[in-house]
Design a protein around this motif. Sequence first.
Motif, PDB file in Angstrom:
ATOM      1  N   GLY A 126      -2.515  19.808  30.506  1.00 29.05           N
ATOM      2  CA  GLY A 126      -1.382  19.410  32.075  1.00 29.05           C
ATOM      3  C   GLY A 126      -0.591  19.271  32.879  1.00 29.05           C
ATOM      4  N   SER A 127      -0.336  18.888  33.315  1.00 35.08           N
ATOM      5  CA  SER A 127       0.793  18.556  34.941  1.00 35.08           C
ATOM      6  C   SER A 127       1.639  20.274  35.107  1.00 35.08           C
ATOM      7  CB  SER A 127       1.805  17.425  35.226  1.00 35.08           C
ATOM      8  OG  SER A 127       2.376  18.110  36.716  1.00 35.08           O
ATOM      9  N   ILE A 128       0.924  21.154  35.946  1.00 35.51           N
ATOM     10  CA  ILE A 128       1.550  22.560  36.270  1.00 35.51           C
ATOM     11  C   ILE A 128       3.014  22.189  37.127  1.00 35.51           C
ATOM     12  CG2 ILE A 128      -0.531  23.565  36.367  1.00 35.51           C
ATOM     13  CD1 ILE A 128       0.039  23.383  39.707  1.00 35.51           C
ATOM     14  N   THR A 129       3.201  21.156  37.149  1.00 36.32           N
ATOM     15  CA  THR A 129       4.996  20.799  37.916  1.00 36.32           C
ATOM     16  C   THR A 129       6.121  21.416  37.242  1.00 36.32           C
ATOM     17  OG1 THR A 129       4.114  18.393  38.394  1.00 36.32           O
ATOM     18  CG2 THR A 129       6.447  18.790  38.650  1.00 36.32           C
ATOM     19  N   ASP A 130       6.601  21.742  38.340  1.00 31.90           N
ATOM     20  CA  ASP A 130       7.694  23.145  37.903  1.00 31.90           C
ATOM     21  C   ASP A 130       6.955  24.398  37.294  1.00 31.90           C
ATOM     22  OD1 ASP A 130       9.020  21.891  39.666  1.00 31.90           O
ATOM     23  OD2 ASP A 130      10.075  20.065  37.428  1.00 31.90           O
ATOM     24  N   ALA A 156      -4.045  18.870  35.762  1.00 32.80           N
ATOM     25  CA  ALA A 156      -3.524  17.722  36.421  1.00 32.80           C
ATOM     26  C   ALA A 156      -3.956  17.379  37.772  1.00 32.80           C
ATOM     27  CB  ALA A 156      -2.536  16.786  36.044  1.00 32.80           C
ATOM     28  N   ALA A 157      -5.066  16.529  37.802  1.00 35.90           N
ATOM     29  CA  ALA A 157      -5.274  16.472  39.369  1.00 35.90           C
ATOM     30  C   ALA A 157      -5.730  15.315  39.656  1.00 35.90           C
ATOM     31  CB  ALA A 157      -6.035  17.346  39.941  1.00 35.90           C
ATOM     32  N   ILE A 158      -5.241  14.799  41.503  1.00 43.46           N
ATOM     33  CA  ILE A 158      -6.341  13.280  41.752  1.00 43.46           C
ATOM     34  C   ILE A 158      -7.206  13.672  42.714  1.00 43.46           C
ATOM     35  CG2 ILE A 158      -5.739  11.131  43.012  1.00 43.46           C
ATOM     36  CD1 ILE A 158      -3.319  11.523  41.952  1.00 43.46           C
ATOM     37  N   GLY A 159      -8.695  13.063  42.251  1.00 47.86           N
ATOM     38  CA  GLY A 159      -9.367  13.594  42.945  1.00 47.86           C
ATOM     39  C   GLY A 159     -10.309  13.558  43.818  1.00 47.86           C
ATOM     40  N   VAL A 204      -9.962   9.259  41.798  1.00 49.78           N
ATOM     41  CA  VAL A 204     -10.366   9.548  40.288  1.00 49.78           C
ATOM     42  C   VAL A 204      -9.187  10.569  39.587  1.00 49.78           C
ATOM     43  CG1 VAL A 204     -11.542  10.432  38.739  1.00 49.78           C
ATOM     44  CG2 VAL A 204     -12.577   9.172  40.871  1.00 49.78           C
ATOM     45  N   GLU A 205      -8.504  10.363  38.832  1.00 51.67           N
ATOM     46  CA  GLU A 205      -8.031  10.805  37.971  1.00 51.67           C
ATOM     47  C   GLU A 205      -8.570  12.234  36.847  1.00 51.67           C
ATOM     48  OE1 GLU A 205      -4.456   8.779  36.606  1.00 51.67           O
ATOM     49  OE2 GLU A 205      -4.079   7.918  38.439  1.00 51.67           O
ATOM     50  N   GLY A 206      -8.085  13.021  37.059  1.00 50.34           N
ATOM     51  CA  GLY A 206      -8.619  14.110  36.034  1.00 50.34           C
ATOM     52  C   GLY A 206      -7.999  15.491  36.057  1.00 50.34           C
ATOM     53  N   TYR A 207      -8.829  16.418  35.770  1.00 48.16           N
ATOM     54  CA  TYR A 207      -7.980  18.043  35.856  1.00 48.16           C
ATOM     55  C   TYR A 207      -9.097  18.606  37.140  1.00 48.16           C
ATOM     56  CZ  TYR A 207      -5.824  15.229  32.221  1.00 48.16           C
ATOM     57  OH  TYR A 207      -4.577  14.238  31.900  1.00 48.16           O
ATOM     58  N   PHE A 208      -8.460  19.782  36.676  1.00 54.94           N
ATOM     59  CA  PHE A 208      -9.542  20.679  37.816  1.00 54.94           C
ATOM     60  C   PHE A 208      -8.693  22.507  36.938  1.00 54.94           C
ATOM     61  CE2 PHE A 208      -6.023  21.273  40.674  1.00 54.94           C
ATOM     62  CZ  PHE A 208      -6.021  22.287  40.529  1.00 54.94           C
ATOM     63  N   ARG A 209     -10.160  23.298  37.032  1.00 57.33           N
ATOM     64  CA  ARG A 209      -9.767  24.410  36.269  1.00 57.33           C
ATOM     65  C   ARG A 209      -9.364  25.460  37.796  1.00 57.33           C
ATOM     66  NH1 ARG A 209     -14.253  22.939  33.426  1.00 57.33           N
ATOM     67  NH2 ARG A 209     -13.959  23.157  31.299  1.00 57.33           N
ATOM     68  N   MET A 210      -8.894  26.093  37.289  1.00 65.21           N
ATOM     69  CA  MET A 210      -7.698  27.004  38.773  1.00 65.21           C
ATOM     70  C   MET A 210      -9.134  27.786  39.253  1.00 65.21           C
ATOM     71  SD  MET A 210      -4.608  27.214  40.072  1.00 65.21           S
ATOM     72  CE  MET A 210      -3.940  26.326  39.393  1.00 65.21           C
ATOM     73  N   ASN A 211      -9.681  28.515  38.578  1.00 65.56           N
ATOM     74  CA  ASN A 211     -10.659  29.150  38.816  1.00 65.56           C
ATOM     75  C   ASN A 211     -12.234  28.925  39.894  1.00 65.56           C
ATOM     76  OD1 ASN A 211     -11.798  28.126  36.826  1.00 65.56           O
ATOM     77  ND2 ASN A 211     -13.273  30.446  36.258  1.00 65.56           N
ATOM     78  N   GLU A 212     -11.721  27.993  39.440  1.00 68.78           N
ATOM     79  CA  GLU A 212     -12.907  27.103  40.869  1.00 68.78           C
ATOM     80  C   GLU A 212     -11.978  26.467  41.616  1.00 68.78           C
ATOM     81  OE1 GLU A 212     -16.067  25.462  37.081  1.00 68.78           O
ATOM     82  OE2 GLU A 212     -14.623  23.857  37.375  1.00 68.78           O
ATOM     83  N   SER A 224      -2.468  14.790  49.642  1.00 66.15           N
ATOM     84  CA  SER A 224      -1.438  15.288  49.071  1.00 66.15           C
ATOM     85  C   SER A 224      -1.225  16.885  48.493  1.00 66.15           C
ATOM     86  CB  SER A 224      -0.589  13.742  48.077  1.00 66.15           C
ATOM     87  OG  SER A 224      -1.405  13.496  46.774  1.00 66.15           O
ATOM     88  N   ASP A 225      -2.275  17.378  48.975  1.00 65.51           N
ATOM     89  CA  ASP A 225      -3.308  18.139  47.758  1.00 65.51           C
ATOM     90  C   ASP A 225      -3.343  18.297  46.240  1.00 65.51           C
ATOM     91  OD1 ASP A 225      -1.260  20.317  49.397  1.00 65.51           O
ATOM     92  OD2 ASP A 225      -0.016  20.322  48.562  1.00 65.51           O
ATOM     93  N   GLY A 226      -3.799  17.321  46.010  1.00 65.11           N
ATOM     94  CA  GLY A 226      -5.252  16.703  45.081  1.00 65.11           C
ATOM     95  C   GLY A 226      -3.676  17.067  43.526  1.00 65.11           C
ATOM     96  N   ILE A 227      -3.079  17.565  43.757  1.00 65.86           N
ATOM     97  CA  ILE A 227      -2.347  17.821  42.232  1.00 65.86           C
ATOM     98  C   ILE A 227      -1.422  17.002  41.942  1.00 65.86           C
ATOM     99  CG2 ILE A 227      -0.481  19.737  41.504  1.00 65.86           C
ATOM    100  CD1 ILE A 227      -2.870  20.682  42.319  1.00 65.86           C
ATOM    101  N   ALA A 228      -1.901  16.350  40.488  1.00 65.67           N
ATOM    102  CA  ALA A 228      -0.837  14.728  39.919  1.00 65.67           C
ATOM    103  C   ALA A 228       0.257  15.276  39.497  1.00 65.67           C
ATOM    104  CB  ALA A 228      -2.325  14.156  38.984  1.00 65.67           C
ATOM    105  N   VAL A 229       0.976  14.380  39.835  1.00 67.36           N
ATOM    106  CA  VAL A 229       2.341  14.415  38.421  1.00 67.36           C
ATOM    107  C   VAL A 229       2.278  14.164  37.410  1.00 67.36           C
ATOM    108  CG1 VAL A 229       4.855  14.356  38.902  1.00 67.36           C
ATOM    109  CG2 VAL A 229       4.128  15.316  41.069  1.00 67.36           C
ATOM    110  N   GLU A 230       2.354  14.017  35.831  1.00 69.02           N
ATOM    111  CA  GLU A 230       2.415  13.364  35.333  1.00 69.02           C
ATOM    112  C   GLU A 230       4.160  13.736  35.027  1.00 69.02           C
ATOM    113  OE1 GLU A 230      -0.258  15.357  32.286  1.00 69.02           O
ATOM    114  OE2 GLU A 230      -1.932  15.026  33.540  1.00 69.02           O
TER     115      GLU A 230
END
Length: 135
Positions: free
Chosen positions: A50-54, A65-68, A72-80, A129-135
């Motif tokens: 999911g999104s990390i907004t707020d 959630a992120a935009i690559g 491309v809309e998808g997700y990344f792992r924070m440790n990567e 835009s930092d690649g972070i998606a807002v859902e």
Amino acid sequence: MKKLVSVCSFLLGIAIAISVIFVVAASSSDVPADRVEPVFSINGNGETYGSITDLEPEEYPDLVAAIGVNGVEGYFRMNEAHPEDPKTPEEALAWQEELQANGGFYFCPLYDREGNVIGEMQIGPNSPSDGIAVE
């Protein structure tokens, strides 16, 4: 005797006051009373997404959630998204050279909700835009 009773009463009052202060302090929390714990969906691998907004970092889902690249809309792992610090001066120099060769940014895998690689996310000063998606 009267003086002893007064001193004991005074000390008992102080002990009660200190106990009340500790109980109140122990029951209070840094989290506002109206804050709601985030609820994330869970994929077939048991990972949250999911999104990390707020959100605070300790609340982040497994897949963020992120935009690559190429939208491309998808997700990344924070440790990567945040590689390990170099352990030697040689590793640091190699990392710096790699960043310079790539215009100051690097890439991490971008996943679908089930954790399958679907693209990559650009990370660095030139990231859109930092690649972070807002859902």
